[in-house]
Scaffold this active site. Structure first.
Site, PDB file in Angstrom:
ATOM      1  CG  ASP A   8       2.703 -20.047 -27.408  1.00 24.77           C
ATOM      2  OD1 ASP A   8       2.209 -19.547 -28.433  1.00 24.77           O
ATOM      3  OD2 ASP A   8       2.894 -19.396 -26.360  1.00 24.77           O
ATOM      4  CG  ASP A  58       6.296 -16.939 -28.425  1.00 22.18           C
ATOM      5  OD1 ASP A  58       6.348 -17.649 -27.406  1.00 22.18           O
ATOM      6  OD2 ASP A  58       5.671 -15.863 -28.483  1.00 22.18           O
ATOM      7  CG  ASP A  89      11.178 -13.815 -20.301  1.00 20.12           C
ATOM      8  OD1 ASP A  89      10.142 -13.973 -19.649  1.00 20.12           O
ATOM      9  OD2 ASP A  89      11.205 -13.505 -21.513  1.00 20.12           O
ATOM     10  CG  ASP A 124      -1.103 -18.321 -27.549  1.00 16.53           C
ATOM     11  OD1 ASP A 124      -0.673 -18.813 -28.606  1.00 16.53           O
ATOM     12  OD2 ASP A 124      -0.569 -17.363 -26.969  1.00 16.53           O
ATOM     13  CG  HIS A 142      -0.557 -14.602 -31.467  1.00 17.93           C
ATOM     14  ND1 HIS A 142       0.197 -13.542 -31.025  1.00 17.93           N
ATOM     15  CD2 HIS A 142      -0.432 -15.569 -30.523  1.00 17.93           C
ATOM     16  CE1 HIS A 142       0.746 -13.852 -29.856  1.00 17.93           C
ATOM     17  NE2 HIS A 142       0.380 -15.076 -29.541  1.00 17.93           N
ATOM     18  CD  GLU A 180       2.639 -16.640 -31.020  1.00 19.78           C
ATOM     19  OE1 GLU A 180       3.239 -15.771 -30.363  1.00 19.78           O
ATOM     20  OE2 GLU A 180       1.944 -17.525 -30.515  1.00 19.78           O
ATOM     21  CG  ASP A 235       6.982 -14.558 -31.957  1.00 18.38           C
ATOM     22  OD1 ASP A 235       8.143 -14.222 -32.279  1.00 18.38           O
ATOM     23  OD2 ASP A 235       6.429 -14.135 -30.923  1.00 18.38           O
ATOM     24  CD  GLU A 259       3.924 -11.546 -30.673  1.00 22.48           C
ATOM     25  OE1 GLU A 259       5.065 -11.205 -30.323  1.00 22.48           O
ATOM     26  OE2 GLU A 259       3.367 -12.581 -30.274  1.00 22.48           O
ATOM     27  CG  HIS A 274       8.769 -11.243 -22.212  1.00 20.75           C
ATOM     28  ND1 HIS A 274       8.805 -12.516 -22.680  1.00 20.75           N
ATOM     29  CD2 HIS A 274       7.641 -10.683 -22.725  1.00 20.75           C
ATOM     30  CE1 HIS A 274       7.754 -12.730 -23.462  1.00 20.75           C
ATOM     31  NE2 HIS A 274       7.028 -11.636 -23.514  1.00 20.75           N
TER      32      HIS A 274
END
Ligand code: XLS
Ligand code: CA
Ligand code: CA
Length: 440
Positions: A307, A337, A102, A305, A269, A266, A294, A230, A99
């Site tokens: 991750d 991710d 980031d 979430d 998700h 993802e 992802d 996404e 991003h």
């Protein structure tokens, strides 16, 4: 300066290796079918979790120990670029994703933010000249800063909408400069907390206008990346407009965007939406919309979430099955991710986590390839639907049947007979294929 002094380049040493800093199953040059593992899997490191994330959660402060911790502002951003390229090289990974925020901190105002981005993108561009690691995708973070409290492209505030547009405009320019393969739109706060204060129709219409403007601008500057949406059902908002693949698809179709977008799926998700990872992949695949992945996993006991790095071999196998059936991901890839758990706070854990994820997908690839070669599911499914290959079934499929002909046929059938779906047998066979992978 080396940031990860403990670690040398990670190599494939095979299943017998006891070296924690070696791949046991991911063998980049090995051919599986007509492509190497590296070409199939197209792994990417996610900048945010690995270089920017600090381990903080709603209950606790950041606790990650990172060799760049003592730095601040642009010095910190620059150190992270150096660390990132050292990490990419040591992990031998072909792609990365980021991003905007980031890689560079926001400035005093938008102008300052764009300048910070230019400085860091100059640096990244230089590193990319001598690195094999390419940009899988970039995106704009339009959810962290307080200005996005009511959304970005679905905000009630036109000033915020304009600010968001400026960020995406810059993101597209950066993508073009760095040769990005894709550009991602994840609607962080594009949704609502309550309908009581929400004009849902205007918000969705505005989102579509925003995406059309992005398509137009990419065309204008000659940035030919694949655009990706996404889906995610919730978090941070209670309801996200891009809920799941099917919802995103109908949105894209309604607003005539389907030819400009594919889907970035993802795993976590998918499960948040109440679907399996493979369900989302299949839905996108059968509609010709599977763009990128992802690669992570959630925790069914937690329900948010999380991750996590993907280590569930059953899930990586079924995911790779869909990806192989799709003929690969073209410009997409498998982006981690994923973040190390809060308890795994040492720099070495970043390597252990990626190695675990890469090996898990490598196993998934190997097993899925054999399942397809041996037509394990194909043969079964073909037989299961055989009734549609001749007689009345063929008429239905060919559009030759109507309610008159079906009624006439049904009256003459007598007792209807069904066959077993054999689910347990199929699962046992998949286990057998998985276990054979380890007894080789
Ligand atoms: C957050 C999303 C995000 C997107 C990119 O849940 O996964 O990280 O991948 O904005
Ligand atoms: Ca994601
Ligand atoms: Ca996520």
């Amino acid at each position: 300066m080396a940031f990860f002094e403990n670690v040398n380049r990670i190599k494939y040493e095979g299943a017998e290796s006891t070296n924690p800093f070696a791949f046991k199953y991911y063998h980049p040059e090995e051919k599986i079918g007509d492509k190497t593992m590296e070409e199939h899997l197209r792994f990417a490191v996610a900048y945010w979790h690995t270089f920017t994330g600090d381990g903080s959660d709603p209950f606790g402060d950041g606790n990650m120990v990172r060799p760049w911790d003592h730095l601040k502002g642009m010095d910190l951003a620059k150190a992270r670029v150096e660390a990132a390229f050292e990490f990419f090289e040591k992990l031998n990974v072909p792609y990365f994703c980021f991003h905007d925020i980031d890689i560079a901190p926001e400035g005093e105002d938008l102008k300052g933010t764009l300048q910070n981005l230019d400085t860091i993108v100059d640096m990244i561009e230089k590193y990319m000249k001598t690195s094999k690691t390419k940009l899988l995708w970039n995106t704009a973070n339009m959810f962290t800063h307080p200005r996005f409290v009511h959304g970005a492209a679905t905000t009630n505030n036109a000033d915020v909408y304009a600010h968001a547009a400026a960020k995406v405009k810059k993101g597209l320019e950066i993508g073009k400069r760095l040769g990005g393969q894709n550009y991602v739109f994840w609607g962080g706060r594009e949704g609502y907390e309550t309908l009581l204060n929400t004009d849902m129709k205007l918000e969705q219409d505005n989102l579509a206008r925003f995406l059309h403007m992005a398509v137009d601008y990419a065309k204008e500057i000659g940035f030919d990346a694949q655009f990706l949406i996404e889906p995610k059902p919730k978090e941070p908002t209670k309801h996200q407009y891009d809920y799941d693949v099917a919802t995103a698809l109908s949105f894209l179709q309604k607003y005539d965007l389907q030819n400009h977008f594919k889907i970035n799926i993802e795993a976590n998700h998918a499960t948040l939406a109440g679907h399996t990872f493979e369900h989302e992949l299949r839905t996108a695949r059968m509609n010709g919309m599977l763009g990128s992945v992802d690669a992570n996993q959630g925790d069914t006991l937690l329900g948010w979430d999380t991750d996590e790095f993907p280590t569930d071999l059953y899930s990586t196998t079924l995911a790779m099955y869909e990806i192989l059936k799709n003929g690969g991901l073209e410009r997409g890839g498998l982006n981690f991710d994923a973040k190390v758990r809060r308890g795994s706070f040492e720099p070495d854990d970043l390597f252990h986590a990626h190695i675990a994820g890469m090996d898990s997908f490598a196993v998934g690839l190997r097993v899925a390839h054999r399942l397809i070669e041996d037509r394990v599911l194909d043969d079964f499914i073909e037989k299961r639907y055989a009734s549609f290959t001749d007689g009345i079934g063929k008429d239905i499929v060919e559009g030759k049947a109507d309610f008159h002909s079906l009624e006439k046929y049904a009256l003459g059938i007598g007792k209807i007979k069904n066959q077993s779906g054999r689910l347990e047998k199929i699962k046992a066979t998949i286990n057998q294929y998985l276990l054979q992978e380890f007894s080789k």
